[in-house]
Design an enzyme around this catalytic site. Structure first.
Site, PDB file in Angstrom:
ATOM      1  N   TYR A 115       0.556  -1.210  -0.052  1.00  0.00           N
ATOM      2  CA  TYR A 115       0.066   0.007   0.172  1.00  0.00           C
ATOM      3  C   TYR A 115       0.778   1.321  -0.156  1.00  0.00           C
ATOM      4  O   TYR A 115       1.811   1.243   0.786  1.00  0.00           O
ATOM      5  CB  TYR A 115      -0.888   0.104   1.187  1.00  0.00           C
ATOM      6  CG  TYR A 115      -2.299  -0.119   0.889  1.00  0.00           C
ATOM      7  CD1 TYR A 115      -3.103   0.658  -0.084  1.00  0.00           C
ATOM      8  CD2 TYR A 115      -3.051  -1.067   1.230  1.00  0.00           C
ATOM      9  CE1 TYR A 115      -4.096   0.479  -0.524  1.00  0.00           C
ATOM     10  CE2 TYR A 115      -4.633  -1.373   1.008  1.00  0.00           C
ATOM     11  CZ  TYR A 115      -4.955  -0.210   0.144  1.00  0.00           C
ATOM     12  OH  TYR A 115      -6.410  -0.676  -0.347  1.00  0.00           O
ATOM     13  N   GLU A 168      -0.615   4.874  -0.586  1.00  0.00           N
ATOM     14  CA  GLU A 168      -1.178   5.951  -0.793  1.00  0.00           C
ATOM     15  C   GLU A 168      -0.816   7.254  -0.564  1.00  0.00           C
ATOM     16  O   GLU A 168       0.298   7.152   0.455  1.00  0.00           O
ATOM     17  CB  GLU A 168      -2.510   5.860   0.045  1.00  0.00           C
ATOM     18  CG  GLU A 168      -3.517   4.978  -0.201  1.00  0.00           C
ATOM     19  CD  GLU A 168      -4.741   4.859   0.609  1.00  0.00           C
ATOM     20  OE1 GLU A 168      -4.579   5.105   1.732  1.00  0.00           O
ATOM     21  OE2 GLU A 168      -5.666   4.131   0.106  1.00  0.00           O
ATOM     22  N   ASP A 198      -4.944  14.308 -25.105  1.00  0.00           N
ATOM     23  CA  ASP A 198      -5.151  13.209 -24.630  1.00  0.00           C
ATOM     24  C   ASP A 198      -4.252  12.262 -25.681  1.00  0.00           C
ATOM     25  O   ASP A 198      -4.889  12.196 -26.884  1.00  0.00           O
ATOM     26  CB  ASP A 198      -6.547  12.281 -24.447  1.00  0.00           C
ATOM     27  CG  ASP A 198      -6.541  10.972 -24.202  1.00  0.00           C
ATOM     28  OD1 ASP A 198      -5.489  10.375 -24.354  1.00  0.00           O
ATOM     29  OD2 ASP A 198      -7.791  10.565 -23.930  1.00  0.00           O
ATOM     30  N   THR A 220      -2.627   6.597 -22.073  1.00  0.00           N
ATOM     31  CA  THR A 220      -2.619   5.402 -21.502  1.00  0.00           C
ATOM     32  C   THR A 220      -1.233   4.823 -21.695  1.00  0.00           C
ATOM     33  O   THR A 220      -0.231   5.723 -22.569  1.00  0.00           O
ATOM     34  CB  THR A 220      -3.469   4.365 -22.170  1.00  0.00           C
ATOM     35  OG1 THR A 220      -3.384   4.380 -23.583  1.00  0.00           O
ATOM     36  CG2 THR A 220      -4.876   4.614 -21.980  1.00  0.00           C
ATOM     37  N   LYS A 276      -0.818   1.276 -25.288  1.00  0.00           N
ATOM     38  CA  LYS A 276      -1.181   1.276 -26.768  1.00  0.00           C
ATOM     39  C   LYS A 276       0.249   1.320 -27.516  1.00  0.00           C
ATOM     40  O   LYS A 276       0.887   0.511 -27.356  1.00  0.00           O
ATOM     41  CB  LYS A 276      -2.025   2.444 -27.094  1.00  0.00           C
ATOM     42  CG  LYS A 276      -3.478   2.149 -26.460  1.00  0.00           C
ATOM     43  CD  LYS A 276      -4.422   3.287 -26.645  1.00  0.00           C
ATOM     44  CE  LYS A 276      -5.792   3.163 -25.884  1.00  0.00           C
ATOM     45  NZ  LYS A 276      -6.097   3.814 -24.927  1.00  0.00           N
ATOM     46  N   ARG A 330      -1.131  -2.056 -18.796  1.00  0.00           N
ATOM     47  CA  ARG A 330      -2.216  -1.297 -18.953  1.00  0.00           C
ATOM     48  C   ARG A 330      -2.224  -0.392 -17.784  1.00  0.00           C
ATOM     49  O   ARG A 330      -1.826  -0.452 -16.775  1.00  0.00           O
ATOM     50  CB  ARG A 330      -3.425  -2.227 -18.482  1.00  0.00           C
ATOM     51  CG  ARG A 330      -3.567  -3.337 -19.394  1.00  0.00           C
ATOM     52  CD  ARG A 330      -4.944  -4.059 -19.396  1.00  0.00           C
ATOM     53  NE  ARG A 330      -5.784  -3.192 -20.198  1.00  0.00           N
ATOM     54  CZ  ARG A 330      -5.814  -3.080 -21.562  1.00  0.00           C
ATOM     55  NH1 ARG A 330      -5.090  -3.862 -22.124  1.00  0.00           N
ATOM     56  NH2 ARG A 330      -6.831  -2.306 -22.009  1.00  0.00           N
TER      57      ARG A 330
HETATM   58  N1  DSN Z   1     -10.967   1.603 -25.857  1.00  0.00           N
HETATM   59  C1  DSN Z   1      -9.648   2.183 -26.289  1.00  0.00           C
HETATM   60  C2  DSN Z   1      -9.619   2.102 -27.708  1.00  0.00           C
HETATM   61  O1  DSN Z   1      -9.986   1.064 -28.222  1.00  0.00           O
HETATM   62  O2  DSN Z   1      -9.100   2.963 -28.432  1.00  0.00           O
HETATM   63  C3  DSN Z   1      -9.658   3.626 -25.803  1.00  0.00           C
HETATM   64  O3  DSN Z   1      -9.720   3.640 -24.278  1.00  0.00           O
END
Ligand code: DSN
Length: 412
Positions: A53, A55, A198, A224, A227, A233
């Site tokens: 933990y 925090e 974003d 994120t 990707k 993730r």
């Molecule tokens: N769901 C994702 C995508 O496939 O682009 C974005 O969060």
């Protein structure tokens, strides 16, 4: 992949993991938001760090015993800041949606106006969709894309002038053109709005120098990590120094409890990997491969929203074939290609059926697919769609895609 202990404790889960590995190895992954992390990233995510933990933030925690955790999280922050040229990074958001939520929480009050890209034109759920917190608690005004699949910046400006948003969001989950962050900042400045970029989909391309960076233009940058960036993730929220405290407070205690430090270690490793020269080459190859796939599809008579892609993804427009995205994504799965149905601009079909299929090149590029392989993938896709009722053609295509997978092995 060592599953020795899982096999002893829970054979059912071990079996499902093994079968998922086999699926990833034997199918062509074209979901534009997916990728294959390095084994080093995966190892970090399966360590004792999951037990802790923590925090708070590095050197300011609500729990003791954080000496190593602090070093790991501080390193992840530093690497994110350096890679994306931002003054501050909070690496705790559990996902991209939460990375965005932190910005909303930091600068908006319920009812404030947000200007963002419409979901069905390529935006994202957490940019103001009515079924998401962002659309439920804020007044959302949307921009879309023109007939060429491009953002009409003059239209964005007009909407901004008319609606005086407090926050403008650029960045998308299905947009195949380069984003002009400078123009967005000029619009934001004209109406006194904050600008959030974003970059979830294009983070790896920015890190690899094949897409312009929002640094110096956006007040806030979210991403994120899984990707094109090829990490575990999760999410990251970055900002100018003057907003650092607001963002940190929004992430914790605003919307999350304990950070996932095993994932943060994975993020740190992915960020290190993305700063290497080999990652630049990887990013260049993603774009080359996406263009080869798009050209192959066009040569095979298929339509693509906006024509040639400028980044890692594209949307097949199936309207003239009379077939739907839902059915054709299933046909592609039958021939060993994984993709997702997606709306095209002004789609006559519902979001669950759709007239499009989104395709991305990041994951296959990780396993070494080259431009010739992408042209073969284009042939398989176009042939499958044209022969979607012909079982013997589909059977042959499945063998063709398996042959490609064998040529470019994964996790061996
Ligand atoms: N769901 C994702 C995508 O496939 O682009 C974005 O969060």
């Amino acid at each position: 992949m060592n599953l020795e202990n899982i096999k002893k404790v829970d054979p059912a889960i071990a079996e499902y993991i093994e079968k998922e590995l086999e699926r990833q190895q034997t199918t062509i992954e074209l979901i534009a938001s997916e990728n294959f992390t390095s084994k080093a990233v995966m190892e970090a995510c399966g360590t004792v760090l999951t037990n802790k933990y923590a925090e708070g933030k590095p050197n300011k925690r609500y729990y003791n015993g954080c000496e190593q955790i602090d070093k790991i999280e501080a390193l992840a922050q530093e690497r994110a800041q350096k890679l994306f040229g931002m003054a501050h990074a909070n690496v705790q958001p559990h996902s991209g949606a939460q990375a965005n939520m932190a910005v909303f929480m930091a600068v908006l009050k319920p009812g404030d106006t947000v200007l963002s890209m419409d979901l069905s034109n390529g935006g994202h759920l957490s940019h103001g969709s009515p079924v998401n917190f962002s659309g439920m608690y804020f007044n959302v005004v949307s921009y879309g894309v023109d007939d060429n699949g491009s953002i009409d910046y003059e239209n964005v400006r007009q909407l901004a002038v008319q609606n005086k948003p407090k926050l403008i969001i650029c960045g998308a989950s299905n947009y195949s053109k380069v984003i002009d962050f400078k123009k967005f900042r000029e619009i934001a400045d004209e109406v006194g709005a904050y600008l959030l970029a974003d970059i979830a989909h294009i983070a790896g391309l920015i890190a690899g120098g094949v897409h312009p960076s929002p640094a110096g233009y956006a007040h806030f940058v979210t991403t994120t990590t899984h990707k094109t960036l090829r990490g575990p993730r999760g999410g990251i929220t970055m900002c100018d120094e003057e907003y650092a405290q607001m963002i940190d407070k929004a992430v914790f205690p605003g919307m999350q409890g304990g950070p996932l430090e095993h994932i943060i270690a994975g993020k740190a490793i992915a960020l290190l990997e993305a700063s290497q020269p080999s990652f630049k080459e990887y990013a260049q190859n993603i774009v080359k491969n996406a263009k080869a796939l798009a050209q192959g599809l066009l040569d095979n008579g298929m339509d693509i929203v906006g024509g040639m892609t400028e980044n890692h993804l594209m949307t097949l427009d199936l309207r003239k074939t009379g077939k739907t995205g839902k059915d054709m994504a299933n046909v592609l799965e039958e021939v060993g290609i994984t993709a997702n149905k997606n709306t095209v601009p002004n789609d006559p079909q519902s979001p669950f059926v759709t007239s499009g299929i989104r395709l991305g090149a990041a994951a296959v590029t990780t396993r070494g697919f080259d431009e010739a392989a992408m042209r073969e993938v284009a042939r398989i896709i176009a042939t499958a769609i044209k022969n979607s009722d012909n079982e013997s053609v589909l059977k042959q295509l499945k063998e063709d895609s398996l042959a490609l997978c064998k040529k470019f092995p994964l996790y061996e």
